[in-house]
Design a protein around this motif. Structure first.
Motif, mmCIF file in Angstrom:
data_model
loop_
_atom_site.group_PDB
_atom_site.id
_atom_site.type_symbol
_atom_site.label_atom_id
_atom_site.label_comp_id
_atom_site.label_asym_id
_atom_site.label_seq_id
_atom_site.Cartn_x
_atom_site.Cartn_y
_atom_site.Cartn_z
ATOM 1 N N PHE A 283 66.006 46.179 26.427
ATOM 2 C CA PHE A 283 67.417 45.810 26.356
ATOM 3 C C PHE A 283 68.244 46.605 27.364
ATOM 4 O O PHE A 283 69.163 46.075 27.989
ATOM 5 C CB PHE A 283 67.969 46.012 24.939
ATOM 6 C CG PHE A 283 67.666 44.865 24.017
ATOM 7 C CD1 PHE A 283 68.386 43.681 24.100
ATOM 8 C CD2 PHE A 283 66.668 44.963 23.062
ATOM 9 C CE1 PHE A 283 68.124 42.619 23.246
ATOM 10 C CE2 PHE A 283 66.399 43.905 22.212
ATOM 11 C CZ PHE A 283 67.125 42.733 22.298
ATOM 12 N N TYR A 284 67.904 47.876 27.532
ATOM 13 C CA TYR A 284 68.613 48.712 28.509
ATOM 14 C C TYR A 284 68.403 48.176 29.929
ATOM 15 O O TYR A 284 69.372 47.938 30.664
ATOM 16 C CB TYR A 284 68.144 50.157 28.399
ATOM 17 C CG TYR A 284 68.472 50.993 29.610
ATOM 18 C CD1 TYR A 284 69.784 51.303 29.932
ATOM 19 C CD2 TYR A 284 67.454 51.444 30.452
ATOM 20 C CE1 TYR A 284 70.086 52.058 31.056
ATOM 21 C CE2 TYR A 284 67.747 52.206 31.572
ATOM 22 C CZ TYR A 284 69.063 52.497 31.874
ATOM 23 O OH TYR A 284 69.353 53.229 32.983
ATOM 24 N N VAL A 285 67.142 47.984 30.313
ATOM 25 C CA VAL A 285 66.839 47.527 31.678
ATOM 26 C C VAL A 285 67.447 46.152 31.928
ATOM 27 O O VAL A 285 67.990 45.889 33.000
ATOM 28 C CB VAL A 285 65.305 47.525 31.928
ATOM 29 C CG1 VAL A 285 64.963 46.863 33.248
ATOM 30 C CG2 VAL A 285 64.764 48.950 31.892
ATOM 31 N N LEU B 84 64.684 40.321 34.682
ATOM 32 C CA LEU B 84 63.310 39.858 34.527
ATOM 33 C C LEU B 84 62.385 41.016 34.150
ATOM 34 O O LEU B 84 61.436 40.830 33.383
ATOM 35 C CB LEU B 84 62.821 39.173 35.809
ATOM 36 C CG LEU B 84 63.397 37.773 36.030
ATOM 37 C CD1 LEU B 84 63.133 37.304 37.448
ATOM 38 C CD2 LEU B 84 62.843 36.790 35.014
ATOM 39 N N THR B 85 62.667 42.213 34.641
ATOM 40 C CA THR B 85 61.872 43.383 34.255
ATOM 41 C C THR B 85 62.060 43.678 32.769
ATOM 42 O O THR B 85 61.090 43.928 32.052
ATOM 43 C CB THR B 85 62.251 44.609 35.108
ATOM 44 O OG1 THR B 85 62.032 44.292 36.487
ATOM 45 C CG2 THR B 85 61.436 45.830 34.721
ATOM 46 N N GLY B 86 63.300 43.633 32.303
ATOM 47 C CA GLY B 86 63.566 43.815 30.885
ATOM 48 C C GLY B 86 62.875 42.746 30.052
ATOM 49 O O GLY B 86 62.311 43.024 28.984
ATOM 50 N N GLU C 196 58.169 34.119 38.191
ATOM 51 C CA GLU C 196 59.560 33.996 38.655
ATOM 52 C C GLU C 196 59.883 35.091 39.676
ATOM 53 O O GLU C 196 60.513 34.828 40.698
ATOM 54 C CB GLU C 196 60.517 34.071 37.459
ATOM 55 C CG GLU C 196 61.958 33.816 37.785
ATOM 56 C CD GLU C 196 62.306 32.345 37.945
ATOM 57 O OE1 GLU C 196 63.306 32.066 38.627
ATOM 58 O OE2 GLU C 196 61.603 31.487 37.399
ATOM 59 N N VAL C 197 59.460 36.311 39.398
ATOM 60 C CA VAL C 197 59.685 37.413 40.337
ATOM 61 C C VAL C 197 58.998 37.121 41.669
ATOM 62 O O VAL C 197 59.583 37.319 42.740
ATOM 63 C CB VAL C 197 59.186 38.752 39.737
ATOM 64 C CG1 VAL C 197 59.105 39.836 40.802
ATOM 65 C CG2 VAL C 197 60.109 39.202 38.605
#
Length: 181
Positions: free
Chosen positions: A78-80, A99-101, A132-133
């Protein structure tokens, strides 16, 4: 399971549409945004109905301690996810914070769910986020945010904790206690 898979395919297709057919998407204008939003809502509904309706087929039994790791990873996810929107310091280091989160969220869920439907759902969403990345990285250069601040990181953390609390409450309301018990 078919509804779950259809939901995953719609989710991925709606997200890839902009990247794989930019001219077609561009010609659709603002109406296209609405159509994509409807497809995404339908995809989430299908994933939820498909997941909840799928037979429980155990693949592995997650150890209890992984719940704690899952909860820690959820705070991080949630933070990222929020860092990109708040322009925290981390947003200048991670090209795709949302997308990392999302990938951290999927991995956390894979750690604590060992049934086939969960592996299809969270594994499928993880595969989509990774793809997607890759597609984004190949299609456009990264313009690093120039104006970032520690205030953005703090804001992302507070918002992330609030959103995690809401997500936990929804899980409990649905009968799944993310904290055990």
């Amino acid at each position: 399971m078919p509804l779950l898979i259809l939901g995953l395919l719609l989710w991925a297709g709606a997200h890839f549409f902009k990247r794989l057919a930019p001219d077609t998407r561009g010609r659709m204008g603002d109406k296209g945004k609405g159509l994509i939003a409807v497809v995404l809502i339908v995809s989430v509904v299908l994933m939820v109905i498909g997941y909840r309706g799928a037979d429980y087929i155990p693949i592995w039994e997650p150890p209890v301690f992984l719940r704690h790791l899952n909860n820690l990873l959820m705070v991080l996810a949630f933070y990222v996810f929020g860092v990109g929107a708040t322009k925290g310091l981390l947003s200048a280091r991670i090209r795709h914070p949302q997308l990392t989160g999302f990938k951290i969220w999927a991995v956390a869920h894979l750690l604590v769910n060992g049934d086939l439907a969960a592996i299809v759902l969270f594994g499928g969403l993880l595969a989509w986020a990774v793809a997607e990345v890759i597609v984004i990285n190949r299609s456009q250069p990264w313009d690093r945010p120039k104006t970032v601040s520690i205030k953005g990181d703090f804001t992302a953390l507070v918002i992330g904790l609030v959103l995690m609390s809401i997500a936990a409450a929804i899980h409990i309301w649905l009968g799944v206690n993310p904290f055990g018990g």
